[in-house]
Write a protein that holds these residues in place. Sequence first.
Motif, short mmCIF file in Angstrom:
data_model
loop_
_atom_site.label_atom_id
_atom_site.label_comp_id
_atom_site.label_asym_id
_atom_site.label_seq_id
_atom_site.Cartn_x
_atom_site.Cartn_y
_atom_site.Cartn_z
N SER A 192 -4.16 5.22 13.35
CA SER A 192 -3.58 4.02 12.76
C SER A 192 -4.57 3.29 11.86
CB SER A 192 -3.09 3.09 13.88
OG SER A 192 -2.55 1.90 13.35
N ASP A 193 -5.80 3.10 12.33
CA ASP A 193 -6.80 2.38 11.52
C ASP A 193 -7.09 3.13 10.22
OD1 ASP A 193 -6.95 0.43 13.44
OD2 ASP A 193 -8.79 1.18 14.35
N LEU A 198 -6.38 3.34 4.21
CA LEU A 198 -5.87 3.93 2.97
C LEU A 198 -4.85 3.00 2.31
CD1 LEU A 198 -5.40 7.60 4.25
CD2 LEU A 198 -7.08 6.83 2.56
N HIS A 199 -4.02 2.38 3.14
CA HIS A 199 -3.02 1.44 2.63
C HIS A 199 -3.70 0.25 1.96
CE1 HIS A 199 0.42 -1.29 2.48
NE2 HIS A 199 -0.23 -2.15 3.27
N ASN A 200 -4.71 -0.31 2.60
CA ASN A 200 -5.40 -1.48 2.06
C ASN A 200 -6.19 -1.15 0.79
OD1 ASN A 200 -4.40 -3.12 4.13
ND2 ASN A 200 -6.16 -2.69 5.47
N ASP A 201 -6.64 0.10 0.69
CA ASP A 201 -7.35 0.53 -0.52
C ASP A 201 -6.40 0.92 -1.65
OD1 ASP A 201 -9.77 0.15 0.69
OD2 ASP A 201 -10.05 2.26 1.25
N ARG A 202 -5.11 0.85 -1.36
CA ARG A 202 -4.07 1.23 -2.32
C ARG A 202 -4.18 2.70 -2.77
NH1 ARG A 202 -1.45 -3.35 -3.79
NH2 ARG A 202 -2.54 -5.34 -3.52
N THR A 203 -4.60 3.53 -1.84
CA THR A 203 -4.68 4.97 -2.13
C THR A 203 -3.68 5.79 -1.32
OG1 THR A 203 -6.44 5.22 -0.47
CG2 THR A 203 -7.13 4.84 -2.76
N LEU A 204 -3.04 5.14 -0.36
CA LEU A 204 -2.12 5.87 0.52
C LEU A 204 -0.92 6.41 -0.26
CD1 LEU A 204 -1.29 6.89 3.28
CD2 LEU A 204 -0.28 4.65 3.76
N ALA A 205 -0.34 5.60 -1.11
CA ALA A 205 0.85 6.04 -1.85
C ALA A 205 0.55 7.27 -2.69
CB ALA A 205 1.37 4.90 -2.74
N LYS A 206 -0.60 7.28 -3.37
CA LYS A 206 -0.96 8.43 -4.19
C LYS A 206 -1.20 9.67 -3.33
CE LYS A 206 -2.96 5.82 -8.03
NZ LYS A 206 -4.19 5.54 -8.83
N MET A 207 -1.81 9.47 -2.18
CA MET A 207 -2.04 10.60 -1.27
C MET A 207 -0.72 11.19 -0.80
SD MET A 207 -4.21 10.69 2.29
CE MET A 207 -5.77 10.41 1.46
N SER A 217 8.80 2.68 -1.91
CA SER A 217 8.46 1.28 -1.68
C SER A 217 6.95 1.15 -1.69
CB SER A 217 9.04 0.81 -0.34
OG SER A 217 8.68 -0.54 -0.09
N ASP A 218 6.45 -0.10 -1.75
CA ASP A 218 5.00 -0.32 -1.83
C ASP A 218 4.36 -0.44 -0.45
OD1 ASP A 218 5.93 -2.75 -1.01
OD2 ASP A 218 5.10 -3.89 -2.70
N GLY A 219 5.14 -0.31 0.61
CA GLY A 219 4.58 -0.36 1.94
C GLY A 219 4.38 -1.75 2.49
N SER A 220 4.97 -2.75 1.85
CA SER A 220 4.82 -4.13 2.32
C SER A 220 5.68 -4.34 3.57
CB SER A 220 5.24 -5.12 1.23
OG SER A 220 4.44 -4.95 0.08
N PHE A 221 5.06 -4.91 4.60
CA PHE A 221 5.81 -5.26 5.80
C PHE A 221 5.00 -6.25 6.62
CE2 PHE A 221 2.88 -2.45 7.74
CZ PHE A 221 2.95 -2.59 9.11
N LYS A 222 5.66 -6.94 7.51
CA LYS A 222 4.99 -7.92 8.36
C LYS A 222 4.40 -7.23 9.57
CE LYS A 222 7.94 -11.82 7.05
NZ LYS A 222 8.85 -12.89 7.52
N GLN A 223 3.09 -7.40 9.75
CA GLN A 223 2.43 -6.75 10.90
C GLN A 223 2.62 -7.59 12.17
OE1 GLN A 223 -1.48 -5.09 10.23
NE2 GLN A 223 -1.27 -5.36 8.01
#
Length: 223
Positions: A192-193, A198-207, A217-223
């Motif tokens: 999870s971490d 990767l999400h916080n670095d904005r590289t997850l979507a490209k991966m 979607s851009d992965g925005s959600f309430k944690q």
Amino acid sequence: MVASPSLLASIRRRRCAITTSLLVGFFFYYFIPWGVPSSLRDIGISGMSRASVAQLVKTKKLPMKIDEIYGLLHLVTGDNEHEHVLSNDVHLDPTHPIDMSIYAAGEIDLDWEKESKFLNKEYPIVVFSKTYCPYSKRAKDLLAAYDIQPPPKIVEVDLRDDNNVIKLLLSRLTHHSTFPNILIQGKSIGGSDDLFALHNDRTLAKMLERAGVTVRSDGSFKQ
């Protein structure tokens, strides 16, 4: 010094034997027809020259070595995934390499090279999760927020009879021993971490897109 008659006779015999061998070899090579072995005839090269056959032998493609993780992915993504469990084999030691036939669950003619490509395409994202694990839930929620197609394949390990075996296999094959364990095309990116990094670095979507999935979607959600 003059050689003895017996020595001269021995030399003549050796010369005669060598000459005879050369003549026989020459005769068989140039005058005796030879055929291509049946194993090669079966693939349609009976008319090839000796040089062509020799080149074929040199350049014959070796079978691709398929990573064992694809055996596990095949097992947990099949239509009857819960019927094919690894704990039934009393001789199984998950801390050592396992023959791919065990994962095939009776499919003796399974083409693993073809199957690995199928798994990468149909199940590019696989999450080994536990239903009660908050970290697993956090990772699944993030991936759901990206609204990817095809969606992640979620394997709830604690619901399987072979959960202990799968945990040991994942530890050996991915070097990640906790849950969740997130695989992208057969390669673990961690838990999870790691996913959130990767999400916080904005590289997850490209991966994810490089793995062949559609990110909607851009992965925005309430944690």
